[in-house]
Design a protein around this motif. Structure first.
Motif, short mmCIF file in Angstrom:
data_model
loop_
_atom_site.label_atom_id
_atom_site.label_comp_id
_atom_site.label_asym_id
_atom_site.label_seq_id
_atom_site.Cartn_x
_atom_site.Cartn_y
_atom_site.Cartn_z
N GLN A 96 154.08 3.32 31.43
CA GLN A 96 154.50 3.24 33.00
C GLN A 96 155.01 4.60 32.97
OE1 GLN A 96 158.01 1.18 33.25
NE2 GLN A 96 158.98 1.09 35.49
N ILE A 97 155.20 5.35 34.04
CA ILE A 97 155.69 6.86 34.65
C ILE A 97 156.71 7.30 34.49
CG2 ILE A 97 155.26 8.80 36.07
CD1 ILE A 97 152.61 7.58 36.98
N SER A 98 157.18 7.84 33.55
CA SER A 98 158.55 8.35 33.45
C SER A 98 159.02 8.96 34.64
CB SER A 98 159.23 9.36 31.99
OG SER A 98 158.78 8.17 31.42
N GLY A 99 160.04 8.94 35.08
CA GLY A 99 160.51 9.57 36.29
C GLY A 99 160.14 8.70 37.77
N GLN A 100 159.77 10.15 38.87
CA GLN A 100 159.58 9.94 40.20
C GLN A 100 158.73 11.20 40.19
OE1 GLN A 100 162.38 10.02 43.27
NE2 GLN A 100 162.67 7.42 43.07
N THR A 101 157.48 10.10 41.06
CA THR A 101 156.59 11.52 40.74
C THR A 101 156.42 12.09 42.37
OG1 THR A 101 154.49 9.92 41.05
CG2 THR A 101 155.26 10.56 39.61
N LYS A 102 155.26 12.97 42.97
CA LYS A 102 155.45 13.67 44.75
C LYS A 102 154.65 12.44 44.89
CE LYS A 102 155.35 17.55 42.47
NZ LYS A 102 154.13 19.64 43.35
N GLU A 103 153.43 11.58 44.31
CA GLU A 103 153.07 10.74 45.55
C GLU A 103 153.48 9.08 44.53
OE1 GLU A 103 148.61 11.85 45.83
OE2 GLU A 103 149.52 13.63 45.28
N ASP A 104 154.40 8.75 44.47
CA ASP A 104 154.89 7.52 43.94
C ASP A 104 153.98 6.92 42.78
OD1 ASP A 104 157.26 8.36 45.92
OD2 ASP A 104 156.35 7.49 47.13
N PHE A 105 153.51 7.39 42.86
CA PHE A 105 152.59 6.45 41.35
C PHE A 105 153.75 6.43 40.12
CE2 PHE A 105 149.27 9.75 42.94
CZ PHE A 105 148.45 8.94 43.09
N THR A 106 153.13 5.03 39.59
CA THR A 106 154.13 4.32 39.07
C THR A 106 153.77 3.93 37.28
OG1 THR A 106 153.08 1.90 39.42
CG2 THR A 106 155.34 3.18 40.89
N HIS A 107 152.40 3.85 37.23
CA HIS A 107 151.37 3.50 36.58
C HIS A 107 150.26 4.64 36.01
CE1 HIS A 107 153.98 -0.10 37.23
NE2 HIS A 107 153.75 -0.44 35.44
N ALA A 108 150.39 4.83 34.91
CA ALA A 108 149.09 5.73 34.25
C ALA A 108 147.89 5.12 33.79
CB ALA A 108 149.52 7.14 34.41
N VAL A 109 146.31 5.43 33.58
CA VAL A 109 145.73 5.14 32.58
C VAL A 109 144.94 5.97 32.31
CG1 VAL A 109 143.73 2.98 31.87
CG2 VAL A 109 145.79 2.87 33.52
N PHE A 110 144.68 6.17 30.67
CA PHE A 110 143.67 7.28 30.57
C PHE A 110 142.68 7.11 29.95
CE2 PHE A 110 142.61 9.12 26.57
CZ PHE A 110 142.24 10.98 27.60
N MET A 111 141.82 7.11 29.60
CA MET A 111 140.41 6.42 28.89
C MET A 111 139.23 7.85 28.89
SD MET A 111 139.18 3.10 30.89
CE MET A 111 140.72 1.27 30.72
N ARG A 112 138.94 7.45 27.25
CA ARG A 112 137.79 8.31 27.25
C ARG A 112 136.30 7.69 26.77
NH1 ARG A 112 139.77 12.51 21.91
NH2 ARG A 112 140.49 13.04 23.83
N PHE A 113 135.40 8.59 27.18
CA PHE A 113 134.06 7.73 26.94
C PHE A 113 133.43 8.93 26.36
CE2 PHE A 113 136.00 5.40 30.46
CZ PHE A 113 135.40 4.11 30.77
N GLN A 114 132.16 8.02 25.39
CA GLN A 114 131.62 9.56 25.02
C GLN A 114 130.67 10.32 26.10
OE1 GLN A 114 129.14 7.61 21.43
NE2 GLN A 114 129.98 5.95 21.81
N SER A 115 129.82 9.79 27.34
CA SER A 115 128.92 10.84 28.32
C SER A 115 129.60 10.27 29.01
CB SER A 115 127.67 9.91 27.90
OG SER A 115 128.22 8.76 28.31
N LYS A 116 128.67 10.44 30.59
CA LYS A 116 129.09 10.29 31.43
C LYS A 116 127.97 8.83 32.56
CE LYS A 116 129.30 15.23 33.75
NZ LYS A 116 129.45 16.03 34.83
N GLU A 117 127.70 8.77 31.76
CA GLU A 117 126.45 7.64 31.76
C GLU A 117 127.60 6.04 31.40
OE1 GLU A 117 125.15 10.26 30.42
OE2 GLU A 117 124.01 10.88 31.98
N ASP A 118 128.26 6.18 30.56
CA ASP A 118 128.87 5.29 29.85
C ASP A 118 129.65 4.64 31.59
OD1 ASP A 118 128.14 4.70 27.46
OD2 ASP A 118 128.51 6.53 26.86
N LEU A 119 130.67 6.29 31.14
CA LEU A 119 131.51 6.11 32.59
C LEU A 119 130.83 5.43 34.01
CD1 LEU A 119 134.75 7.08 33.71
CD2 LEU A 119 133.59 9.04 34.11
N THR A 120 130.03 5.99 34.16
CA THR A 120 129.11 5.14 35.19
C THR A 120 129.10 3.90 35.13
OG1 THR A 120 128.08 7.41 36.01
CG2 THR A 120 126.86 5.11 37.18
N LYS A 121 128.65 3.58 33.83
CA LYS A 121 128.60 1.95 33.48
C LYS A 121 129.62 1.26 33.61
CE LYS A 121 124.32 2.81 31.26
NZ LYS A 121 123.93 2.72 29.23
#
Length: 274
Positions: A96-121
Motif C-alpha cells: 500500500q502506497i504511503s500517503g496521498q499521490t497526485k493521481e490517487d494511486f493506492t497500491h504499487a506492484v514491482f516485478m522483475r523479469f529476465q527479458s522483454k520476452e518474459d514480460l510479454t508472456k
C-alpha cells in the motif's frame, strides 16, 4: 567515508522536490548524522564491470474507496504469489502506497523479469489474466503500467533481490515525463547523475534501477526509477540531503515536465501458493 549532516527543518522546505511531502513532519526538528562507508573499492569496481540486463515492471493501482481488509489482502496475495505460477518473474515487491499521490494511486506492484520476452508472456499468461479479472479489476477502478530495461550486478542476490538486504525496507518509485527536446542527451545525463549518486551511499540504498518506458499502452511517463532503501530513516536521509537536492535542481527540474513519486514499506504478503 562520507558523512551527511542534515538539518531536517531546512531540508523539508524544498517542496519542489519529489517525495518531500511524504516525509513525516514529526522528524523536522532532528539533525540526522549518518556515516556511510563505501566498502571494498576493488570489489565495487568488479561488480560494476559485471552487469546483467533485467526488465522492470511497475503497476500502480487505484483501489476502490471502500475496499475491505480481506479484499485487499486477497488481491495482494494473488499478485505476489503469481511469481510461483509462471516462469520469467525473478522478483516481486508490492504494498500500500504511503500517503496521498497526485493521481490517487493506492497500491504499487514491482516485478522483475529476465527479458522483454518474459514480460510479454506475462501479460498474455492465462493465470495472470485470471488474477486481473477475478481479484484486481473488481477491487480497483484504475491501473497504470510502466516497463523499462535496466542493469544490475551480475550476481544471484542482486538479480533475484534475495538475501537479508532485500527482506525489508522502503521501495521508492519515481516516474518522470521529460520534455521532448531533452529525451536523448539531458535526460540520460540526469538519470546517470542520479544513478551515480545512489551508488555513493550503499549504507542507505540496496539497489537502484532506471530506464526508458517502452510500454506503449501507457505513455503518460517517459522514464521510471526504482530505488530500494534499507530503512525509512535511510529513505528520509537521502531525500533531505543537499546532494540529492543539488542533483534534482540542476539536472531534473529544468527538463522534467511532470513527476510522480510514491513509496511503500516492503513487507511480503504472499505466504501460500494459490
Amino acid at each position: 567515508m562520507v558523512t551527511l549532516s542534515l538539518p531536517m527543518r531546512q531540508a523539508l522546505t524544498f517542496r519542489s522536490f519529489p517525495i518531500y511531502s511524504a516525509i513525516s513532519s514529526n522528524r523536522r526538528n532532528r539533525v540526522a548524522i549518518f556515516s556511510c562507508a563505501s566498502g571494498d573499492p576493488g570489489q565495487r569496481d568488479r561488480n560494476l564491470r559485471r552487469r546483467r540486463k533485467v526488465v522492470e515492471h511497475i503497476c500502480l493501482l487505484k483501489a476502490n474507496k471502500y475496499l475491505s481488509y480481506d479484499q485487499e489482502k486477497d488481491m495482494l496475495d494473488y499478485l505476489y504469489t503469481s511469481q510461483y505460477q509462471m516462469r520469467g518473474i525473478v522478483a516481486v515487491s508490492l504494498g500500500q502506497i504511503s500517503g496521498q499521490t497526485k493521481e490517487d494511486f493506492t497500491h504499487a506492484v514491482f516485478m522483475r523479469f529476465q527479458s522483454k520476452e518474459d514480460l510479454t508472456k506475462f501479460y498474455e499468461n492465462p493465470f495472470y489474466l485470471q488474477v486481473l479479472k477475478e481479484h484486481v479489476v473488481p477491487n480497483c477502478h484504475g491501473l497504470m503500467n510502466v516497463d523499462y530495461e535496466s542493469e544490475v550486478e551480475d550476481d544471484i542476490l542482486p538479480i533475484f533481490r534475495k538475501g537479508e538486504d532485500f527482506n525489508y525496507g522502503i521501495e521508492f518509485v519515481l516516474l518522470i515525463v521529460f520534455v521532448e527536446a531533452a529525451i536523448s542527451g539531458p535526460a540520460e545525463d540526469a538519470l546517470t547523475s542520479l544513478q551515480e549518486l545512489t551508488m555513493e551511499f550503499p549504507c542507505l540504498i540496496v539497489q537502484c534501477t532506471q530506464g526508458s518506458n517502452f510500454n506503449f499502452s501507457s505513455e503518460d511517463y517517459t522514464h521510471g526509477v526504482v530505488i530500494r532503501f534499507r530503512s525509512r530513516e535511510a529513505f528520509e536521509i537521502f531525500f533531505t540531503s543537499s546532494r540529492y537536492r543539488d542533483v534534482w535542481k540542476s539536472k531534473f527540474q529544468p527538463i522534467a515536465r511532470k513527476t510522480l513519486a510514491i513509496h511503500f514499506s516492503v513487507d511480503p504478503v504472499g505466504t501460500e501458493i494459490m
